[in-house]
Enzyme design. Sequence first.
Site, PDB file in Angstrom:
ATOM      1  N   GLY A  69      14.508 -12.225  -6.593  1.00  0.00           N
ATOM      2  CA  GLY A  69      15.716 -12.737  -5.946  1.00  0.00           C
ATOM      3  C   GLY A  69      16.658 -11.724  -5.350  1.00  0.00           C
ATOM      4  O   GLY A  69      17.802 -12.065  -5.031  1.00  0.00           O
ATOM      5  N   VAL A 124      -4.217  -7.462  -0.675  1.00  0.00           N
ATOM      6  CA  VAL A 124      -3.501  -8.735  -0.853  1.00  0.00           C
ATOM      7  C   VAL A 124      -3.963  -9.768   0.173  1.00  0.00           C
ATOM      8  O   VAL A 124      -4.198 -10.924  -0.160  1.00  0.00           O
ATOM      9  CB  VAL A 124      -1.977  -8.509  -0.751  1.00  0.00           C
ATOM     10  CG1 VAL A 124      -1.222  -9.840  -0.754  1.00  0.00           C
ATOM     11  CG2 VAL A 124      -1.493  -7.630  -1.897  1.00  0.00           C
ATOM     12  N   ARG A 128      -4.740   1.520  -0.829  1.00  0.00           N
ATOM     13  CA  ARG A 128      -4.631   0.087  -0.584  1.00  0.00           C
ATOM     14  C   ARG A 128      -4.509  -0.760  -1.848  1.00  0.00           C
ATOM     15  O   ARG A 128      -5.272  -0.586  -2.802  1.00  0.00           O
ATOM     16  CB  ARG A 128      -5.850  -0.408   0.200  1.00  0.00           C
ATOM     17  CG  ARG A 128      -5.689  -1.856   0.656  1.00  0.00           C
ATOM     18  CD  ARG A 128      -6.901  -2.357   1.399  1.00  0.00           C
ATOM     19  NE  ARG A 128      -6.656  -3.704   1.907  1.00  0.00           N
ATOM     20  CZ  ARG A 128      -7.585  -4.610   2.107  1.00  0.00           C
ATOM     21  NH1 ARG A 128      -8.858  -4.317   1.864  1.00  0.00           N
ATOM     22  NH2 ARG A 128      -7.279  -5.818   2.556  1.00  0.00           N
ATOM     23  N   VAL A 163      11.843 -11.307 -18.943  1.00  0.00           N
ATOM     24  CA  VAL A 163      11.917 -10.227 -19.932  1.00  0.00           C
ATOM     25  C   VAL A 163      12.954 -10.587 -20.984  1.00  0.00           C
ATOM     26  O   VAL A 163      13.961 -11.226 -20.693  1.00  0.00           O
ATOM     27  CB  VAL A 163      12.282  -8.885 -19.253  1.00  0.00           C
ATOM     28  CG1 VAL A 163      13.670  -8.941 -18.642  1.00  0.00           C
ATOM     29  CG2 VAL A 163      12.176  -7.733 -20.238  1.00  0.00           C
ATOM     30  N   GLY A 220       2.992  -3.178   3.421  1.00  0.00           N
ATOM     31  CA  GLY A 220       3.870  -4.346   3.444  1.00  0.00           C
ATOM     32  C   GLY A 220       3.139  -5.622   3.765  1.00  0.00           C
ATOM     33  O   GLY A 220       1.923  -5.720   3.586  1.00  0.00           O
ATOM     34  N   CYS A 238       0.833  -1.184   0.000  1.00  0.00           N
ATOM     35  CA  CYS A 238       0.000   0.000   0.000  1.00  0.00           C
ATOM     36  C   CYS A 238       0.872   1.240   0.000  1.00  0.00           C
ATOM     37  O   CYS A 238       2.087   1.178  -0.015  1.00  0.00           O
ATOM     38  CB  CYS A 238      -0.897   0.003   1.231  1.00  0.00           C
ATOM     39  SG  CYS A 238      -1.873  -1.505   1.431  1.00  0.00           S
TER      40      CYS A 238
END
Length: 602
Positions: A369, A53, A50, A289, A79, A2
């Site tokens: 990663g 999730v 917001r 990509v 988070g 958020c």
Amino acid sequence: MCGITGWIDFARDLSADSRTLLAMAGSLGSRGPDDRGTWLSRHAALAHTRLAVIDPPGGTQPMTAEQDGRPLAVVVFSGEIYNFRELRRELESRGHAFRTRSDTEVVLRGHLEWGAGLPDRLNGMFAYAVWDVRTETLTLVRDRLGVKPLYYFPTDDGVLFGSEPKAILRHPAVRPELDADGLRELLTMVNTPGHGVFRGMAQVRPGSTVTFSRNGVQHSTYWSLAARPHTDDFDRTVSTVRELLEDIVARQLVADVPLGVILSGGLDSSTLAALAMRQADAPVRTFSVDFRQPDGSGTADAPFVAEAAEHLGLDHRELVLDSAALAERSLRTGVVHARDFPLGLGDMDNSLYLLFRAVRQHVTVGLSGEGSDELFGGYAWFQQEEALRGETFPWMAAQGQAGGPSFLDPDLAEILDLQSYTTVRFKEALADTPRLPGEDQHEARLRQAAALFLTHFLPMLLDRKDRLSMAHGLEIRVPFCDHRLVEYVFNVPWRMKTQGGREKGLLRAAVADLLPLSILERRKTPYPVIADPAYEAALRAELESLFADSDAPVFGLLDREAARGVLSWRLPPEHRGVVRTVLETVLRINDWLRDYQVRLVL
């Protein structure tokens, strides 16, 4: 994920000032496309945008805890808390009643129960603000590694805060100004923890809290890297790393929305995809990509991505980008606006921005990663003596960057003295690195380098990843940045990290049974860049036209002739990146100075 923002003022009544608060929140709309909320009282105004999730129906914010109809505390949170279920059970056992299934309510109730002790209990990536109505105190908290951003701007009578500088800049009392240190931060790769670049602005440092009350401001640190003896043998170390990774990925797969993995075909992303597949009931969605080169070939990643997808049984999508689109000015300005600052990684930022925009059409959450190279020693800089022994940050020593750009106006370059600034910041950073008594000199240097990468280099990459993903309402999670893994691997001796004579040998051993041999043995390659010469040609043409604009703000910083001389450079292909970096830097700074109306205060 958020956007949060707010305003505390102990000298005026904010309860009717919703217009300013809404403007601040509106700047963060892309971070939270699903909902927007505000909470105003006499001295506190909080807002939230917001991205739903966890618990989409119930996790709306700002969220308030009440007693007998009166508010006790209000939170705005950005988070994910990965251990929120365990914390919820503990809080319930202590008498707390919950209205939602969200991790936000766990943070709110946790604040009431544990106060300043709450952050140390949290496992996750987070930035949040709690206004305690009982004590009229605002507490700003940021996660241990700095995955989630949180800026603040102290005022005479309180503070402004926001997930991004743009929210604070929307307040009428704030002007976008840049002093000498702010410009020094922009033009180097120092990335001083807590520095906000804009004059008067700061960041909550990773692993820290900042508290504002009528009594003033208090700063505290709840987490930092610590040096400890490592007593496990290699086999036990490998199994511990594997156990941690399995638990971390399992926790970070929890979401009430579609989730995927950003896949490069390298060791780190393939590891995450493989571990996710072991937890999933269906093929994990992955995304990569690629650029089509003039000869029709793709990037070096393409064959490894294809092999990983086939070996692991992934639901994979390759997103092919057009080199011409990557040179468009509108894309560059979009990236600058997403990051709030002009400098970054050039076309790599552009392509990542487009990749995330495409990924967001399929999923809301992605695993990436970041953190593995810093933690397991994946960079070539760890092997270079000139980088380890240098009098500056390793990533700058090896590339001769300590003095900053060569095309600055000579008078400005003398004022800034970037070489000295970098040296001072480097010595400050070294003084903060943990040391282990009795450690031999070589191991100590490597520990110092690892600490510098984790505290100064990694936050730069995390900020980049957060801004470019959240510009499209995409949440990126970074399993290698789990603090439990960081605390453990940071203290593993270098000989174990490079087991078998390979960089990241420890990680390779921990996942040897999961991946095909070609990926296990693959050496680190950088994020792909555009090889198409048409991209550089487009940048050259744009810079040429810029010289015809006498009002271009960037010329207040440049040695015009030195910058113009770049247009005549004709370097061999292996050094072409130097030219592109200069071209991209000049154009981005100009965009930023113009669009943000930045005033220099030197």
